[in-house]
Write an enzyme that holds these catalytic residues in place. Structure first.
Site, PDB file in Angstrom:
ATOM      1  N   CYS A 136       0.840  -1.207   0.000  1.00 57.86           N
ATOM      2  CA  CYS A 136       0.000   0.000   0.000  1.00 57.86           C
ATOM      3  C   CYS A 136       0.873   1.256   0.000  1.00 57.86           C
ATOM      4  O   CYS A 136       1.558   1.527  -0.964  1.00 57.86           O
ATOM      5  CB  CYS A 136      -0.983  -0.031   1.171  1.00 57.86           C
ATOM      6  N   HIS A 191      -3.487  -5.197   0.107  1.00 59.06           N
ATOM      7  CA  HIS A 191      -2.996  -5.671   1.411  1.00 59.06           C
ATOM      8  C   HIS A 191      -3.074  -7.194   1.567  1.00 59.06           C
ATOM      9  O   HIS A 191      -4.055  -7.703   2.100  1.00 59.06           O
ATOM     10  CB  HIS A 191      -3.846  -5.045   2.526  1.00 59.06           C
ATOM     11  N   GLU A 234      -1.702  -9.118   3.715  1.00 59.96           N
ATOM     12  CA  GLU A 234      -1.711  -9.587   5.112  1.00 59.96           C
ATOM     13  C   GLU A 234      -3.117  -9.640   5.701  1.00 59.96           C
ATOM     14  O   GLU A 234      -3.392 -10.456   6.586  1.00 59.96           O
ATOM     15  CB  GLU A 234      -0.782  -8.721   5.977  1.00 59.96           C
TER      16      GLU A 234
END
Ligand SMILES: *[C@@H]1O[C@H](CO)[C@@H](O)[C@H](O)[C@H]1NC(C)=O
Ligand SMILES: *[C@@H]1O[C@H](CO)[C@@H](O)[C@H](O)[C@H]1NC(C)=O
Ligand SMILES: *[C@@H]1O[C@H](CO)[C@@H](O)[C@H](O)[C@H]1NC(C)=O
Length: 323
Positions: free
Chosen positions: A139, A250, A252
């Site tokens: 990001c 993202h 994660e």
């Protein structure tokens, strides 16, 4: 999740955007035989910009990034923003890769940007000398990589806020290092299912990227997406010569963030995507032979010396490490 918490996550990314806002040939053949089975990946701590987080510390790392790296088979070293340049040079000789996480800071004038630039330059020099060292930006971390490579801030409004999207993969994605180990059904799912969580207001448009000589020659574009304002932005990049990677989304969150107010992809394929990318990056780290001077120094540098705070009732993150 309180409403405040929802805002915290969203505003964080919003401010980030206001402030300024990933070829197979590798540079080095050296070390190719050697494998480091005990990698330590550095995560550069992020400056706290959200009022609700300020009582806890000046810098932070959401625990989701730590778990993500650990899930790939690496340990994590948090890197604070308070060291001298000589100390960062020393840390660089010990870690096996580096992550620039998301956040909400000025990408040119902040402490975060200053320290990132030190590591970026060290990594360029090291890789040029055959000392393999990977960097990953997520990001705002990817935005930061474009600023570092281009030497200027090329971000414009490419809002994709709290939305999960499939990727429009380029042809280069299919011969990329990042997606090399992906099964073909997952590659297909990546283009058809909303597996990537987006929380940004700014990015680099495809046009800007292609027109910028520095970005164009440094990175291969692996995917693009369309923003709310119809701008087509670059969403995944990979260094042509250097092991540097960036995702505007993202990975994660797919496994490690659960706010029901936010569109985090949690499907089987979303989880596979997240797992494979963590494994990919950690495997890049295994090619780095940097190491700590001794086991004591290593132990005292790792994330295990810190305890995350439960933050699910005042931010969009479940757990955050503060420094
Ligand atoms: C994917 O991106 C390309 C530009 O890189 C564009 O020509 C194409 O129409 C896009 N495909 C979809 C399905 O959006
Ligand atoms: C960016 O574009 C979106 C969609 O057109 C718009 O709603 C938003 O206000 C714009 N944001 C900024 C910061 O200009
Ligand atoms: C969040 O929860 C913790 C413990 O569960 C509590 O101590 C804290 O006051 C809460 N914070 C807010 C802002 O509600």
């Amino acid at each position: 999740m309180s409403k405040v918490g929802f805002c915290a996550f969203v505003c964080l990314l919003f401010v980030c955007c206001c402030c300024f806002c990933c070829s197979k040939a590798m540079p080095t053949k050296v070390n190719q035989e050697a494998v480091n089975g005990r990698p330590v990946i550095g995560i550069l701590t992020q400056l706290v910009s959200d009022e609700v987080m300020k009582p806890f510390g000046r810098t932070y790392i959401p625990a989701s990034y730590v778990k993500y790296i650990e899930s790939g088979g690496s340990r994590v070293m948090p890197i604070k923003l308070t060291h001298t340049t000589a100390e960062y040079e020393d840390i660089f000789r010990k870690i096996n890769g580096l992550i620039f996480i998301g956040g909400a800071v000025d990408l040119e004038a902040s402490d975060y940007a200053r320290v990132a630039k030190i590591f970026y330059r060290l990594a360029l020099t090291a890789n040029d000398a055959g000392d393999f060292f990977p960097i990953w930006g997520t990001c705002m971390g990817m935005q930061l990589l474009t600023v570092l490579v281009a030497g200027e801030n090329l971000l414009t409004n490419t809002t994709a806020e709290n939305i999960a999207l499939p990727l429009n993969l380029t042809e280069e994605a299919h011969s990329s290092r990042m997606f090399e180990g992906f099964p073909s059904d997952l590659m297909k799912a990546l283009t058809q299912e909303p597996l990537t969580g987006n929380f940004h207001h700014y990015g680099v448009t495809l046009k800007t990227f292609e027109e910028n000589e520095k970005l164009q020659s440094f990175f291969s574009i692996l995917s693009t997406n369309v923003a709310e304002n119809d701008a087509r932005f670059v969403s995944t990049i990979e260094g042509k010569r250097y092991p540097f990677y960036g995702v505007q989304w993202h990975p994660e969150v797919n496994r490690f963030q659960w706010s029901s107010k936010l569109n985090f992809p949690h499907s089987f394929n979303a989880v596979r995507l997240s797992s494979l990318l963590a494994e990919f990056f950690v495997n890049e780290g295994r090619r780095s032979l940097h190491q700590f001077d001794n086991p004591e120094e290593e132990a005292s540098s790792l994330i295990y010396n810190y305890t995350p705070v439960f933050a699910g009732n005042f931010t969009g993150y479940e757990q955050i490490y503060f420094f």
